[in-house]
Design a protein around this motif. Structure first.
Motif, short mmCIF file in Angstrom:
data_model
loop_
_atom_site.label_atom_id
_atom_site.label_comp_id
_atom_site.label_asym_id
_atom_site.label_seq_id
_atom_site.Cartn_x
_atom_site.Cartn_y
_atom_site.Cartn_z
N SER A 254 48.01 29.76 3.92
CA SER A 254 46.71 29.30 4.42
C SER A 254 46.82 27.90 5.01
O SER A 254 47.77 27.17 4.72
N PRO A 255 45.87 27.48 5.84
CA PRO A 255 45.94 26.15 6.45
C PRO A 255 45.94 25.03 5.41
O PRO A 255 45.28 25.14 4.37
N LEU A 256 46.69 23.96 5.70
CA LEU A 256 46.71 22.81 4.80
C LEU A 256 45.39 22.05 4.84
O LEU A 256 44.93 21.55 3.81
N MET A 257 44.82 21.94 6.03
CA MET A 257 43.56 21.23 6.19
C MET A 257 42.49 21.89 5.32
O MET A 257 42.28 23.09 5.39
N ILE A 258 41.87 21.11 4.48
CA ILE A 258 40.78 21.52 3.59
C ILE A 258 41.30 22.28 2.37
O ILE A 258 40.91 22.00 1.24
N ASN A 259 42.22 23.24 2.57
CA ASN A 259 42.67 24.08 1.46
C ASN A 259 43.70 23.40 0.57
O ASN A 259 43.87 23.81 -0.59
N SER A 260 44.42 22.40 1.06
CA SER A 260 45.51 21.82 0.28
C SER A 260 45.50 20.29 0.31
O SER A 260 45.56 19.64 -0.72
N ASN A 261 45.44 19.70 1.51
CA ASN A 261 45.50 18.25 1.61
C ASN A 261 44.31 17.58 0.94
O ASN A 261 43.25 18.17 0.78
N PHE A 262 44.51 16.32 0.56
CA PHE A 262 43.43 15.54 -0.06
C PHE A 262 43.34 14.18 0.62
O PHE A 262 44.21 13.80 1.41
N TYR A 263 42.29 13.43 0.32
CA TYR A 263 42.05 12.16 1.02
C TYR A 263 41.70 11.06 0.02
O TYR A 263 41.38 11.31 -1.15
N GLY A 264 41.78 9.82 0.49
CA GLY A 264 41.39 8.65 -0.30
C GLY A 264 40.62 7.68 0.56
O GLY A 264 40.84 7.57 1.77
N ILE A 265 39.68 6.95 -0.08
CA ILE A 265 38.74 6.08 0.64
C ILE A 265 39.01 4.62 0.30
O ILE A 265 39.47 4.28 -0.80
N ASP A 266 38.68 3.77 1.22
CA ASP A 266 38.81 2.31 1.13
C ASP A 266 37.87 1.74 0.06
O ASP A 266 37.02 2.44 -0.49
N THR A 267 38.02 0.45 -0.22
CA THR A 267 37.01 -0.26 -1.00
C THR A 267 35.73 -0.33 -0.16
O THR A 267 35.78 -0.64 1.03
N LEU A 268 34.60 -0.04 -0.76
CA LEU A 268 33.35 0.04 0.00
C LEU A 268 32.61 -1.27 0.07
O LEU A 268 31.89 -1.54 1.03
N PHE A 269 32.77 -2.12 -0.94
CA PHE A 269 31.95 -3.33 -1.02
C PHE A 269 32.66 -4.55 -0.44
O PHE A 269 32.08 -5.63 -0.38
N VAL A 270 33.92 -4.39 -0.04
CA VAL A 270 34.67 -5.49 0.55
C VAL A 270 35.32 -4.99 1.83
O VAL A 270 36.13 -4.05 1.79
N VAL A 271 34.97 -5.58 2.96
CA VAL A 271 35.58 -5.24 4.25
C VAL A 271 36.25 -6.51 4.76
O VAL A 271 35.59 -7.41 5.28
N PRO A 272 37.58 -6.62 4.60
CA PRO A 272 38.25 -7.89 4.91
C PRO A 272 38.22 -8.29 6.38
O PRO A 272 38.28 -9.46 6.71
N THR A 273 38.14 -7.33 7.29
CA THR A 273 38.09 -7.63 8.72
C THR A 273 37.49 -6.44 9.46
O THR A 273 37.57 -5.30 8.99
N SER A 274 36.90 -6.72 10.60
CA SER A 274 36.36 -5.65 11.44
C SER A 274 37.31 -5.29 12.57
O SER A 274 37.00 -4.42 13.38
N SER A 275 38.47 -5.94 12.62
CA SER A 275 39.46 -5.66 13.65
C SER A 275 40.33 -4.48 13.22
O SER A 275 41.03 -4.55 12.19
N GLN A 276 40.30 -3.44 13.99
CA GLN A 276 41.05 -2.23 13.65
C GLN A 276 42.55 -2.48 13.62
O GLN A 276 43.23 -2.11 12.65
N THR A 277 43.09 -3.10 14.65
CA THR A 277 44.54 -3.28 14.73
C THR A 277 45.03 -4.28 13.69
O THR A 277 46.14 -4.13 13.16
N SER A 278 44.22 -5.29 13.37
CA SER A 278 44.63 -6.27 12.36
C SER A 278 44.69 -5.63 10.98
O SER A 278 45.65 -5.83 10.23
N ARG A 279 43.66 -4.85 10.66
CA ARG A 279 43.66 -4.19 9.35
C ARG A 279 44.81 -3.19 9.28
O ARG A 279 45.51 -3.08 8.26
N ALA A 280 45.00 -2.43 10.35
CA ALA A 280 46.09 -1.45 10.37
C ALA A 280 47.44 -2.12 10.20
O ALA A 280 48.30 -1.62 9.46
#
Length: 775
Positions: A254-280
């Motif tokens: 079966s497909p990995l997407m949704i059926n197997s893979n899992f995800y993780g989320i950032d800290t929600l209350f602290v955003v150190p920068t709004s620059s995408q490339t800098s954070r990356a």
């Protein structure tokens, strides 16, 4: 033309004027530094293997023994070897060596002293290692009540554990000392199974039927199957893990997407920068620091109560790993090293070298590369824009497409670049938003990390690091190579390292680095014949059907947290499991088979075991909450009794006394032997309507979470495991927050993630009211 120039590092021509040699010093320097780095890693690994092989002894102790033995023999004229040194210095093979090199008698004695010292050291190391293994076999400390204090036996055990683990270990130092996963008897497993289904049976006749099937299996073919499993448990490091990886993960089509893979989320209350490339850039650098700690084995092994180590085997495949599709089964491929990552931005793929002249690029240098990638206005090719959808569909389709279109030419070269990368960085073209007043934004955040658009994640890689346009981040991880705690450790580390060690300047740009401009990224090239483009378009439709069916809700419960649970002397995990059982009963009006993941990393190469939260005790408590004849005191007693029962079940699973992995292995053997077992067939076909998992935190140890309570991640989640069931992941984020990730399918009339979320919050509030009144 620059790429063509770099492709030729050395060439020569023979003419009538002589031999002309042309070479590119920069390319040759890169090759040289790459080779030096490779051999340096090999030497370090070899040295670490020696240290791990003799742990808890050490190389320093070897030097001390050699000095002591030599000093006793020459200075104090004492023979510590009981005649061995004198005998060895005058007999074979020492005599032959002395004749060959014409050494003096004193040199013969020194060589004999060294041989004796090494033998003593090896013997002492083996005694210490097997003593430590015997101590780690003991699991009585897990079952002792914290209120009554440790028993005398446990105090003695703690003393010897501290004596043997006083030396600072490497990441894999404990691997040789960890015991093997014990194989339970069939009778014990059957008894535990029958206890676990008692509350799930519709009536007494159904329970008696299953009991009869179980006893017939126990007294019949189980004896033969168990003998084969006993043989495997003797020679295999872990009798479960290899079959679990192969049959549950790699053979799944079966497909990995949704059926197997899992995800993780950032800290929600602290955003150190709004620059995408800098954070990356900071997060990429933090990932590579974590990889270096693993390579050098400097990462501290996870210890329970600071004494008992967890198996570190799964860290080995965290980076440089990919899953290769096959017709019947996939395979995991791990590369010993990778000097690049792949960036997916605006549906285009770029190869980014992360080393220059033998050193790791710093965040500001990575940032400059990513800035150029984001600024690239070139358009993605037809087919390229949806290319990663091939990893989102069923494995057979992807395997056939891979063999036909990606097994040769530039497509194979570019695919190799992705699969051999350390990991994939996805620079998403949307904002990852969070607003306490608008829960739908957090729902969208989780959905984006779980499946995105269906064609903007490379699901085969061990993990994708995903950064939104506004600087918030997350990850998507493939499941077969390891379990969630390993990714949780990495994720917690990089978030903490970003905050504590790297940081940003007043403009939100990377603070660490210099003005050096590294080489630009290389865009991967592809060929897309029309037939392949049509195949990809078909896959996009298939992936979209999966995506739109996902019903994912994230809730942040802030009424109370683990502090209240511990105050009432109940395990936080057991407490939440009881809340989930109450919520599910209210949602569906019945009890269903529930899966809770428990780790077995107290044993070598351990992965997970199943805890079955639906027990006679939990069912009695849930029913009491709807029985008006029950007093609050009775309900409280039933709740605490159910929590204690669940905690014992969790401890049993951790100690190898589970149910499902044992029965699973017996089933695999029955298939090899072509033995039909109605009991095993029925047990393993029972659907898990509710699948739950807790996200661990506090493993990295870089930040004091009490001092920085807002730097706790919101955890992560996964898709539903059944078409008419729920997938629930939760993280106890400090003293006053619990995050729940609830998934189901919209196509099911039996489930509704929002309704279940409301039932969870209602159950938690009812339980608080019950215990508050009591106190």
């Amino acid at each position: 033309m620059a790429e063509a120039h770099q492709a030729v590092a050395f060439s020569f021509q023979i003419t009538h004027e002589g031999v002309h040699i042309n070479y590119d010093t920069e390319i040759l320097n890169i090759v040289w530094t790459s080779g030096v780095r490779s051999y340096r890693k090999r030497f370090t690994r070899s040295l670490n293997n020696i240290k791990n092989g003799v742990f808890p002894s050490s190389l320093e102790f070897l030097a001390a023994i050699l000095v002591l033995v030599t000093a006793c023999h020459f200075v104090f004229e004492i023979d510590p070897s009981f005649g061995f040194i004198s005998f060895a210095s005058s007999h074979f093979p020492i005599t032959s060596i002395v004749k060959l090199f014409d050494l003096a008698d004193s040199a013969r004695s020194i060589i004999a002293c060294f041989i004796y010292g090494i033998c003593v050291w090896v013997a002492k190391a083996m005694v210490m290692k097997y003593t430590l293994r015997c101590l780690l076999i003991y699991k009585g400390w897990m079952y002792e009540s914290h209120g009554s204090g440790p028993s005398l036996l446990s105090q003695i055990w703690v003393f010897f554990m501290k004596m043997l683990t006083i030396k600072k270990p490497l990441l894999y130092s404990y691997q040789g000392a960890l015991p093997r996963l014990p194989l339970p008897s069939v009778s014990d497993t059957i008894d535990r199974y029958l206890m676990s289904i008692r509350a799930l049976c519709e009536n007494e006749e159904d329970y008696q039927r299953k009991t009869k099937l179980a006893h017939e299996f126990r007294d019949g073919v189980a004896k033969r199957l168990q003998k084969y499993l006993i043989f495997k448990s003797w020679w295999a490091s872990n009798y479960v893990s290899d079959w679990w990886e192969e049959y549950v993960y790699l053979r799944s089509r079966s497909p990995l997407m949704i059926n197997s893979n899992f995800y993780g989320i950032d800290t929600l209350f602290v955003v150190p920068t709004s620059s995408q490339t800098s954070r990356a850039a900071n997060l990429v650098y933090s990932c590579l620091i974590f990889r270096r700690l693993i390579d050098r084995q400097e990462l501290k092994p996870i210890m329970i109560q600071g004494l008992v180590p967890l198996c570190s085997w799964q860290y080995e495949r965290l980076f440089n790993t990919t899953r290769i599709p096959g017709i019947e089964t996939d395979k995991l491929v791990h590369y010993s090293d990778s000097q690049h990552i792949v960036v997916l931005c605006k549906n285009k793929y770029y190869k980014v070298n992360i080393y220059f002249k033998g050193r790791l690029l710093l965040p500001r240098e990575i940032e400059s590369i990513l800035d150029k990638i984001v600024a690239d206005e070139s358009q993605a090719l037809r087919g390229e824009e949806h290319l990663s959808v091939v990893t989102a569909v069923d494995r057979v389709s992807w395997s056939q497409t891979r063999e036909r279109y990606f097994s040769r030419g530039i497509n194979k070269t570019s695919l190799d670049a992705i699969e051999k990368s350390a990991f994939v960085l996805v620079l998403d073209d949307v904002d990852f938003e969070f607003d306490e007043k608008d829960p739908t934004k957090l729902d969208n955040y989780g959905q984006t990390l779980l499946h995105g658009s269906g064609y903007d994640r490379w699901y085969d890689k061990s993990f994708d690091l995903i950064v939104g346009r506004n600087g918030r981040a997350g990850f998507n991880a493939e499941h077969s190579w390891a379990d969630a705690p390993i990714m949780a450790h990495l994720w917690e580390f990089i978030l903490a390292y970003d905050f504590a060690n790297l940081g940003y300047d007043e403009n939100g740009r990377c603070r660490v680095g210099n003005g050096f401009q590294p080489p630009a990224a290389t865009r991967l090239k592809w060929e897309f014949p029309e037939e392949l483009c049509q195949t990809i378009d078909k896959y996009v439709i298939m992936a979209q059907e999966l995506v739109v069916d996902v019903d994912l809700k994230l809730i942040m419960f802030q009424e109370y947290g683990k502090g209240f649970m511990k105050k009432n002397r109940v395990s936080p995990d057991a407490y939440i499991q009881m809340a989930l059982q109450l919520a599910y009963f209210r949602d569906s009006g019945k009890f269903s088979l529930t899966y809770e993941a428990s780790m077995t990393r107290l044993f070598r190469e351990g992965r997970t075991e199943t805890v079955r939260p639906v027990t006679i005790e939990s069912a009695a408590w849930v029913q009491s909450m709807h029985d008006q004849t029950k007093t609050k005191e009775e309900r409280i007693a039933l709740l605490k009794h159910a929590c204690n029962k669940h905690q014992v079940g969790y401890q049993n699973a951790m100690c190898g006394k589970g149910i499902d992995r044992h029965l699973f292995c017996l089933y695999v053997i029955s298939k090899y032997l072509e033995i039909d077992s109605p009991f095993l067939k029925e047990v393993l076909s029972e659907p898990w309507k509710l699948s739950t998992s807790q996200t661990p935190h506090g493993q990295a140890g870089l930040l004091d979470l009490k001092k920085y309570p807002k730097h706790v991640s919101a955890g992560g989640g996964f898709g539903p495991v059944a078409d008419d069931g729920y997938g629930v992941s939760y993280i106890i984020a400090g003293e006053d927050k619990i995050f729940f990730h609830i998934s189901s399918k919209k196509s099911s009339n039996a489930t509704d993630s929002l309704r279940f979320a409301k039932n969870i919050m209602r159950s938690l509030n009812d339980m608080r009211e019950l215990l508050t009144v009591a106190s």
